[in-house]
Design a protein around this motif. Structure first.
Motif, PDB file in Angstrom:
ATOM      1  N   VAL B   9       0.880  -1.178  -0.024  1.00  0.00           N
ATOM      2  CA  VAL B   9       0.047  -0.175   0.084  1.00  0.00           C
ATOM      3  C   VAL B   9       0.826   1.323  -0.063  1.00  0.00           C
ATOM      4  CG1 VAL B   9      -1.604   1.375   1.415  1.00  0.00           C
ATOM      5  CG2 VAL B   9      -2.031  -0.933   1.166  1.00  0.00           C
ATOM      6  N   THR B  10       0.938   2.387  -1.019  1.00  0.00           N
ATOM      7  CA  THR B  10       1.392   3.601  -1.000  1.00  0.00           C
ATOM      8  C   THR B  10       0.277   4.666  -1.166  1.00  0.00           C
ATOM      9  OG1 THR B  10       1.406   3.472  -3.279  1.00  0.00           O
ATOM     10  CG2 THR B  10       3.293   2.399  -2.102  1.00  0.00           C
ATOM     11  N   LYS B  11       0.633   5.696  -0.432  1.00  0.00           N
ATOM     12  CA  LYS B  11      -0.264   6.863  -0.560  1.00  0.00           C
ATOM     13  C   LYS B  11       0.801   7.966  -0.446  1.00  0.00           C
ATOM     14  CE  LYS B  11      -3.687   9.384  -0.162  1.00  0.00           C
ATOM     15  NZ  LYS B  11      -4.679   9.135  -1.266  1.00  0.00           N
ATOM     16  N   ARG B  12       0.420   8.979  -1.478  1.00  0.00           N
ATOM     17  CA  ARG B  12       1.193  10.207  -1.467  1.00  0.00           C
ATOM     18  C   ARG B  12       0.176  11.356  -1.601  1.00  0.00           C
ATOM     19  NH1 ARG B  12       4.753  11.714  -4.888  1.00  0.00           N
ATOM     20  NH2 ARG B  12       5.862   9.663  -5.344  1.00  0.00           N
ATOM     21  N   PHE B  13       0.342  12.486  -0.803  1.00  0.00           N
ATOM     22  CA  PHE B  13      -0.420  13.743  -0.768  1.00  0.00           C
ATOM     23  C   PHE B  13       0.527  14.587  -1.555  1.00  0.00           C
ATOM     24  CE2 PHE B  13      -1.968  11.857   3.405  1.00  0.00           C
ATOM     25  CZ  PHE B  13      -3.206  11.707   2.963  1.00  0.00           C
ATOM     26  N   GLY B  14       0.082  14.748  -2.781  1.00  0.00           N
ATOM     27  CA  GLY B  14       0.942  15.975  -3.566  1.00  0.00           C
ATOM     28  C   GLY B  14       2.195  15.315  -3.907  1.00  0.00           C
ATOM     29  N   LYS B  15       3.268  16.076  -3.334  1.00  0.00           N
ATOM     30  CA  LYS B  15       4.669  15.681  -3.603  1.00  0.00           C
ATOM     31  C   LYS B  15       4.880  14.509  -2.399  1.00  0.00           C
ATOM     32  CE  LYS B  15       6.514  19.119  -6.443  1.00  0.00           C
ATOM     33  NZ  LYS B  15       6.935  20.696  -6.278  1.00  0.00           N
ATOM     34  N   VAL B  16       4.256  14.568  -1.436  1.00  0.00           N
ATOM     35  CA  VAL B  16       4.841  13.936  -0.084  1.00  0.00           C
ATOM     36  C   VAL B  16       4.283  12.548  -0.242  1.00  0.00           C
ATOM     37  CG1 VAL B  16       5.061  13.879   2.418  1.00  0.00           C
ATOM     38  CG2 VAL B  16       4.532  15.874   1.228  1.00  0.00           C
ATOM     39  N   GLU B  17       5.186  11.569  -0.141  1.00  0.00           N
ATOM     40  CA  GLU B  17       4.799  10.142  -0.122  1.00  0.00           C
ATOM     41  C   GLU B  17       4.819   9.736   1.218  1.00  0.00           C
ATOM     42  OE1 GLU B  17       7.625   7.871  -2.206  1.00  0.00           O
ATOM     43  OE2 GLU B  17       5.996   6.228  -2.965  1.00  0.00           O
ATOM     44  N   VAL B  18       3.609   9.619   1.845  1.00  0.00           N
ATOM     45  CA  VAL B  18       3.510   9.348   3.257  1.00  0.00           C
ATOM     46  C   VAL B  18       3.462   8.018   3.317  1.00  0.00           C
ATOM     47  CG1 VAL B  18       1.709   9.543   5.113  1.00  0.00           C
ATOM     48  CG2 VAL B  18       1.587  11.133   3.465  1.00  0.00           C
ATOM     49  N   LEU B  19       2.917   6.887   2.524  1.00  0.00           N
ATOM     50  CA  LEU B  19       3.200   5.417   2.785  1.00  0.00           C
ATOM     51  C   LEU B  19       4.006   4.891   1.606  1.00  0.00           C
ATOM     52  CD1 LEU B  19      -0.408   4.322   3.836  1.00  0.00           C
ATOM     53  CD2 LEU B  19       1.716   4.925   5.282  1.00  0.00           C
ATOM     54  N   LYS B  20       5.207   4.398   1.947  1.00  0.00           N
ATOM     55  CA  LYS B  20       6.105   3.758   0.659  1.00  0.00           C
ATOM     56  C   LYS B  20       5.935   2.325   0.559  1.00  0.00           C
ATOM     57  CE  LYS B  20       8.746   7.947   1.826  1.00  0.00           C
ATOM     58  NZ  LYS B  20      10.143   8.283   2.475  1.00  0.00           N
ATOM     59  N   GLY B  21       4.905   1.888   0.575  1.00  0.00           N
ATOM     60  CA  GLY B  21       4.825   0.484   0.255  1.00  0.00           C
ATOM     61  C   GLY B  21       4.906  -0.241   1.722  1.00  0.00           C
ATOM     62  N   ILE B  22       3.385  -0.631   2.105  1.00  0.00           N
ATOM     63  CA  ILE B  22       3.288  -1.191   3.440  1.00  0.00           C
ATOM     64  C   ILE B  22       2.767  -2.673   3.224  1.00  0.00           C
ATOM     65  CG2 ILE B  22       1.780  -0.862   5.652  1.00  0.00           C
ATOM     66  CD1 ILE B  22       3.928   1.028   5.494  1.00  0.00           C
ATOM     67  N   ASP B  23       3.505  -3.475   3.927  1.00  0.00           N
ATOM     68  CA  ASP B  23       2.977  -4.750   3.856  1.00  0.00           C
ATOM     69  C   ASP B  23       2.906  -5.350   5.102  1.00  0.00           C
ATOM     70  OD1 ASP B  23       3.394  -5.985   0.613  1.00  0.00           O
ATOM     71  OD2 ASP B  23       4.786  -4.722   1.271  1.00  0.00           O
ATOM     72  N   PHE B  24       1.683  -6.093   5.521  1.00  0.00           N
ATOM     73  CA  PHE B  24       1.725  -6.660   6.821  1.00  0.00           C
ATOM     74  C   PHE B  24       0.651  -7.583   6.909  1.00  0.00           C
ATOM     75  CE2 PHE B  24      -1.793  -4.677   9.235  1.00  0.00           C
ATOM     76  CZ  PHE B  24      -1.900  -3.333   8.689  1.00  0.00           C
ATOM     77  N   SER B  25       0.213  -8.492   7.804  1.00  0.00           N
ATOM     78  CA  SER B  25      -0.902  -9.389   8.075  1.00  0.00           C
ATOM     79  C   SER B  25      -1.210  -9.401   9.153  1.00  0.00           C
ATOM     80  CB  SER B  25      -0.798 -10.726   7.114  1.00  0.00           C
ATOM     81  OG  SER B  25       0.381 -11.444   7.740  1.00  0.00           O
ATOM     82  N   LEU B  26      -2.447  -9.856   9.780  1.00  0.00           N
ATOM     83  CA  LEU B  26      -3.072  -9.804  10.880  1.00  0.00           C
ATOM     84  C   LEU B  26      -4.001 -11.003  11.109  1.00  0.00           C
ATOM     85  CD1 LEU B  26      -3.120  -8.198  13.725  1.00  0.00           C
ATOM     86  CD2 LEU B  26      -5.358  -7.077  12.699  1.00  0.00           C
ATOM     87  N   GLU B  27      -3.673 -11.905  12.004  1.00  0.00           N
ATOM     88  CA  GLU B  27      -4.357 -13.046  12.247  1.00  0.00           C
ATOM     89  C   GLU B  27      -5.522 -12.806  13.037  1.00  0.00           C
ATOM     90  OE1 GLU B  27      -3.619 -15.947  10.902  1.00  0.00           O
ATOM     91  OE2 GLU B  27      -1.765 -15.456  10.209  1.00  0.00           O
ATOM     92  N   LYS B  28      -6.601 -13.586  12.857  1.00  0.00           N
ATOM     93  CA  LYS B  28      -8.022 -13.321  13.566  1.00  0.00           C
ATOM     94  C   LYS B  28      -7.440 -13.493  15.234  1.00  0.00           C
ATOM     95  CE  LYS B  28     -12.591 -15.220  13.811  1.00  0.00           C
ATOM     96  NZ  LYS B  28     -13.228 -14.144  14.255  1.00  0.00           N
ATOM     97  N   GLY B  29      -8.107 -12.694  16.057  1.00  0.00           N
ATOM     98  CA  GLY B  29      -8.084 -12.453  17.545  1.00  0.00           C
ATOM     99  C   GLY B  29      -6.682 -12.033  17.789  1.00  0.00           C
ATOM    100  N   GLN B  30      -5.867 -11.389  16.994  1.00  0.00           N
ATOM    101  CA  GLN B  30      -4.549 -10.707  17.436  1.00  0.00           C
ATOM    102  C   GLN B  30      -4.749  -9.341  17.641  1.00  0.00           C
ATOM    103  OE1 GLN B  30      -1.420 -11.942  14.907  1.00  0.00           O
ATOM    104  NE2 GLN B  30      -0.764 -13.405  16.310  1.00  0.00           N
ATOM    105  N   VAL B  31      -3.869  -8.747  18.386  1.00  0.00           N
ATOM    106  CA  VAL B  31      -3.909  -7.367  18.310  1.00  0.00           C
ATOM    107  C   VAL B  31      -2.490  -6.790  18.030  1.00  0.00           C
ATOM    108  CG1 VAL B  31      -3.895  -5.424  20.159  1.00  0.00           C
ATOM    109  CG2 VAL B  31      -5.417  -7.573  20.590  1.00  0.00           C
ATOM    110  N   LEU B  32      -2.566  -5.979  17.081  1.00  0.00           N
ATOM    111  CA  LEU B  32      -1.531  -5.156  16.453  1.00  0.00           C
ATOM    112  C   LEU B  32      -1.210  -3.866  16.889  1.00  0.00           C
ATOM    113  CD1 LEU B  32       0.675  -5.124  14.176  1.00  0.00           C
ATOM    114  CD2 LEU B  32      -1.056  -4.295  12.681  1.00  0.00           C
ATOM    115  N   SER B  33      -0.143  -3.503  17.541  1.00  0.00           N
ATOM    116  CA  SER B  33       0.080  -2.011  17.871  1.00  0.00           C
ATOM    117  C   SER B  33       0.889  -1.204  16.618  1.00  0.00           C
ATOM    118  CB  SER B  33       0.720  -1.834  19.096  1.00  0.00           C
ATOM    119  OG  SER B  33      -0.187  -2.130  20.226  1.00  0.00           O
TER     120      SER B  33
END
Lengths: 220, 264
Positions: B9-33
């Motif tokens: 997942v990437t996201k830019r606002f204008g010239k600022v690249e806020v997310l530069k390629g995010i990968d993660f996964s989450l199992e059911k019942g887990q808590v991710l901080s």
């Protein structure tokens, strides 16, 4: 000339007839301009830039030109250009008033709507509400609370602006009173009209006070 | 299979690249901080999951179904987004309760509107709608009790403390039965003495087995409550893993300096 009881009663009855027209102009303008103003405010806030631009130019013209002049334009221009008396005097007044007041109202709405925090929309969105549900169920009531004070101001101004209808011979209360001055040299009926306006505005003030109190159960 | 899968997942606002390629996964019942300094992109990531921002690229899938795919805009109709976003709940930093409604009304507004639509679409009867509304009301009472605010049913948000408002806002999110509940710095707007009651509610939800993503500055809390921690910096996941490892033995210098900065 002394004011006799019978002349006082006669004048009062005549003025009440004029006051009926005043009230009619007021009520019709309010009923039509309140929703039209909301539509105009949507136009001026539109993400489609040309529409927003055109709407804002329109609002600028209407707010920038005296209402009296707008009444003249609506009444005379169709007649002069096309010899087309498509509006009666009374209807011309209503059209001019509705357009004029809708533009003022639209700016009040715009201020109210733009003042609602972004988070209110987002909260509605993440709860799966549609855009229109968010507007009508979440935002609108908060807008009403925010705009009640500027709106009451504008509506009270409208009460007195109805007197402008006399410029195209619509017999609202002040016009009726002026006729006494010109035909019978009676000036006191003109001053007497103030009582009618004051009572009207007094009732409105109480009403708005009541609504404000009703809406004070929460803080935005 | 993981309940939630986020890919590139990437996201830019204008010239600022806020997310530069995010990968993660989450199992059911887990808590991710998700931790990280301001501007690292953690809130934007959460907003992408809740469709408040649209990622420029990437895929988000829940239960194996792609609910967002930047390549496939057919899935992006307003109606589809409405459905998909209900997989997620979001609790805001600033609560965003509806001020003109009482606590119960805040909880029931969205579910009731939804019930109305569904009954109407199915050409159901008034009695059915009444039945649904009664269920929603019962559900609201239960959830309100679970956040310890049964006595505040008829209060308005302005009459509640910040901690109570945030608990109502958690209850409101739970009303939509989300698969994954997200928190965007849920205690950052609270006075220190009020954060405890909100964190207690979140802990309670973990013990019930809820799947949650918490963006937080409360390091103690992240360490004690999460199954997994992501540390973000400058729009990338700098480090992720078991909270004990991540807090106990941070590998990257950037996380080391972040953690030592907080301890000061």
């Amino acid at each position: 000339m002394a004011i006799t009881w019978s002349s006082f009663c006669k004048v009062t009855l005549r003025l009440l007839e004029g006051f009926e027209t005043t009230c009619l102009i007021f009520a019709l303008t309010l009923v039509l301009a309140l929703p039209l103003g909301l539509i105009i405010s949507f136009g001026s806030m539109s993400k489609f830039k040309p529409l927003a631009f055109i709407t804002r130019v329109f609002v600028w013209i209407i707010r920038g030109v005296p209402l009296m002049l707008q009444i003249f334009v609506v009444f005379y221009v169709p007649r002069l250009l096309w010899h087309w008396p498509f509006l009666s005097r009374f209807n011309a007044v209503i059209v001019a008033f509705v357009i004029n007041y809708a533009c003022y109202f639209s700016e009040i709405y715009r201020g109210g709507i733009e003042g609602i925090p972004r988070g209110q929309y987002e909260a509605g969105e993440v709860l799966g509400m549609t855009k229109s549900q968010i507007f009508f169920k979440v935002v609108l009531m908060q807008v009403v609370k925010r705009i009640i004070a500027p709106m009451s101001n504008e509506i009270i101004t409208l009460v007195k602006d109805t007197a402008l209808a006399r410029v195209i011979m619509v017999a609202e209360i002040l016009k009726v009173a002026e006729e006494y001055a010109s035909t019978s040299a009676l000036i006191w009926p003109t001053f007497y009209t103030a009582v009618f306006y004051l009572v009207f505005v007094g009732v409105l003030t109480l009403l708005f006070g009541y609504i404000e109190k009703k809406l004070s159960y929460y803080k935005a | 299979m993981a309940l939630l899968e986020v890919k590139n997942v990437t996201k830019r606002f204008g010239k600022v690249e806020v997310l530069k390629g995010i990968d993660f996964s989450l199992e059911k019942g887990q808590v991710l901080s998700i931790i990280g300094s301001s501007g690292s992109g953690k809130t934007t990531l959460l907003r992408c999951l809740n469709f408040l921002e649209t990622p420029d690229t990437g895929v988000i899938s829940v239960d194996g179904n792609d609910i967002f795919d930047a390549e496939d805009t057919k899935k992006m109709s307003a109606a589809a987004i409405r459905e998909s976003r209900l997989r997620f709940g979001l609790v805001f930093q600033s609560f965003n309760l509806f001020p003109q409604y009482s606590v119960m009304e805040n909880l029931m507004l969205a579910p009731k509107l939804r019930a109305k639509e569904e009954i109407k679409a199915a050409k159901g009867t008034r009695a059915q709608l009444k039945q649904r509304f009664a269920e929603i009301e019962e559900n609201a009472r239960e959830i309100l009790a679970s956040v310890g605010l049964s006595d505040k049913e008829d209060s308005y948000p302005c009459q509640l403390s910040g901690g109570q408002q945030q608990r109502v806002s958690i209850a409101r999110a739970l009303m939509m039965k989300p698969d994954i509940l997200c928190f965007d710095e849920p205690t950052s707007a609270l006075d220190p003495e009020l954060t405890g009651e909100v964190l207690k509610v979140i802990k309670g939800l973990r013990d019930e087995g809820r799947t949650m993503i918490v963006v937080t500055h409360e390091m103690e809390f992240a360490r004690n409550v999460s199954d997994n921690v992501i540390f973000m910096a400058n729009g990338v996941i700098e480090e992720q893993g078991d909270p004990e490892e991540l807090f106990g033995a941070p590998k990257s210098t950037i996380l080391q300096s972040f953690l030592s900065g907080i301890k000061k």
